[in-house]
Design a protein around this motif. Structure first.
Motif, PDB file in Angstrom:
ATOM      1  N   PRO A  12     127.297  39.583  31.497  1.00 15.82           N
ATOM      2  CA  PRO A  12     127.750  38.685  30.428  1.00 15.82           C
ATOM      3  C   PRO A  12     127.640  39.293  29.034  1.00 15.82           C
ATOM      4  O   PRO A  12     127.121  38.676  28.099  1.00 15.82           O
ATOM      5  CB  PRO A  12     126.815  37.481  30.586  1.00 15.82           C
ATOM      6  N   TRP A  13     128.141  40.510  28.873  1.00 14.92           N
ATOM      7  CA  TRP A  13     128.045  41.178  27.585  1.00 14.92           C
ATOM      8  C   TRP A  13     128.993  40.540  26.576  1.00 14.92           C
ATOM      9  O   TRP A  13     130.121  40.161  26.903  1.00 14.92           O
ATOM     10  CB  TRP A  13     128.398  42.663  27.720  1.00 14.92           C
ATOM     11  N   ARG A  14     128.588  40.519  25.330  1.00 18.28           N
ATOM     12  CA  ARG A  14     129.440  40.006  24.259  1.00 18.28           C
ATOM     13  C   ARG A  14     130.622  40.930  23.978  1.00 18.28           C
ATOM     14  O   ARG A  14     131.636  40.529  23.434  1.00 18.28           O
ATOM     15  CB  ARG A  14     128.625  39.814  22.970  1.00 18.28           C
ATOM     16  N   VAL A  15     130.474  42.217  24.366  1.00 15.75           N
ATOM     17  CA  VAL A  15     131.542  43.177  24.090  1.00 15.75           C
ATOM     18  C   VAL A  15     132.838  42.790  24.802  1.00 15.75           C
ATOM     19  O   VAL A  15     133.935  43.159  24.363  1.00 15.75           O
ATOM     20  CB  VAL A  15     131.107  44.601  24.482  1.00 15.75           C
ATOM     21  N   HIS A  16     132.751  42.033  25.909  1.00 19.00           N
ATOM     22  CA  HIS A  16     133.966  41.636  26.624  1.00 19.00           C
ATOM     23  C   HIS A  16     134.908  40.816  25.732  1.00 19.00           C
ATOM     24  O   HIS A  16     136.126  40.846  25.914  1.00 19.00           O
ATOM     25  CB  HIS A  16     133.618  40.821  27.863  1.00 19.00           C
ATOM     26  N   GLU A  17     134.324  40.104  24.770  1.00 21.43           N
ATOM     27  CA  GLU A  17     135.134  39.278  23.868  1.00 21.43           C
ATOM     28  C   GLU A  17     135.998  40.133  22.939  1.00 21.43           C
ATOM     29  O   GLU A  17     136.979  39.653  22.388  1.00 21.43           O
ATOM     30  CB  GLU A  17     134.224  38.380  23.018  1.00 21.43           C
ATOM     31  N   LEU A  18     135.629  41.403  22.786  1.00 21.70           N
ATOM     32  CA  LEU A  18     136.285  42.270  21.814  1.00 21.70           C
ATOM     33  C   LEU A  18     137.194  43.311  22.448  1.00 21.70           C
ATOM     34  O   LEU A  18     137.990  43.934  21.729  1.00 21.70           O
ATOM     35  CB  LEU A  18     135.220  43.016  20.983  1.00 21.70           C
ATOM     36  N   THR A  19     137.082  43.523  23.756  1.00 25.32           N
ATOM     37  CA  THR A  19     137.701  44.709  24.365  1.00 25.32           C
ATOM     38  C   THR A  19     138.628  44.376  25.539  1.00 25.32           C
ATOM     39  O   THR A  19     138.774  45.170  26.465  1.00 25.32           O
ATOM     40  CB  THR A  19     136.610  45.684  24.843  1.00 25.32           C
ATOM     41  N   SER A  20     139.283  43.237  25.484  1.00 27.26           N
ATOM     42  CA  SER A  20     140.185  42.866  26.580  1.00 27.26           C
ATOM     43  C   SER A  20     141.359  43.832  26.708  1.00 27.26           C
ATOM     44  O   SER A  20     141.964  43.952  27.786  1.00 27.26           O
ATOM     45  CB  SER A  20     140.700  41.439  26.384  1.00 27.26           C
TER      46      SER A  20
END
Length: 205
Positions: A12-20
């Motif tokens: 559940p990393w926050r980076v997923h929100e930025l790197t789709s």
């Protein structure tokens, strides 16, 4: 140790929100025996105290020096192709609750620039004429119950040349760069108390 991409994408990393719009290129694990869930800041401090690329082995330094020479020759690293020029920084995509989070320090020997730094993850980025890349560091529980450092490399190639470039450098990453990083970062964890003491003594001079 190389891990499957799901070792990054399932977390559940926050980076997923930025790197789709990025692709996961590599996921690597670094052993940190005895580490607990709250030790990520300690690991980051140990890595910084151990030094960056300047303290790597000569094959790694040679590879990077050769790469920078090629970049200078062919204009791959022109400032017009960097973050904030050819591509927008991921920092511009941060949700409001992350914009005030610490970014982590930048230095001359670390070409990737900080995006954010949290209690269990951090992200840095770099862009040139070949690729926009993100290095994500995350803190996750390993199979033995300890926590471990995981590094994911996310990429967005710049056209066909960027894809060829990534394919060309892949063997060097696996044979030279990642094993050297593993030795440096795992040693930094083992020597973290001594490194912190040495750093404190330098700060008092």
């Amino acid at each position: 140790m190389r891990l499957p991409n799901t070792a990054h994408t399932s977390m559940p990393w926050r980076v997923h929100e930025l790197t789709s719009d990025f692709t996961v290129e590599d996921v690597w694990a670094f052993r940190t025996p005895g580490a607990g869930p709250d030790d990520f800041p300690t690991m980051l401090a140990a890595m910084r105290a151990a030094g960056g690329f300047a303290r790597q082995t000569w094959p790694v330094r040679f590879l990077f020096a050769f790469r920078w020479k090629l970049g200078a020759l062919f204009g791959w690293d022109d400032p017009k192709a960097a973050v904030g020029a050819r591509v927008a920084s991921l920092h511009d995509r941060l949700p409001r609750d992350l914009r005030d989070a610490p970014r982590g320090g930048d230095s001359d020997d670390m070409p990737l620039k900080a995006v954010y730094e949290l209690d269990t993850e951090a992200a840095r980025e770099l862009a040139n004429r070949t690729v926009h890349t993100v290095m994500h560091l995350g803190w996750a529980q390993a199979a033995n119950g300890d926590h471990e450092l995981r590094m994911a490399v996310l990429v967005k190639p710049n056209g066909w040349f960027g894809r060829i470039y990534l394919a060309a450098i892949a063997p060097f990453r696996y044979v030279v760069v990642y094993p050297a990083l593993t030795r440096q970062w795992e040693r930094a964890w083992r020597d973290r108390n001594e490194l912190a003491l040495h750093r404190g003594k330098r700060g008092r001079r």
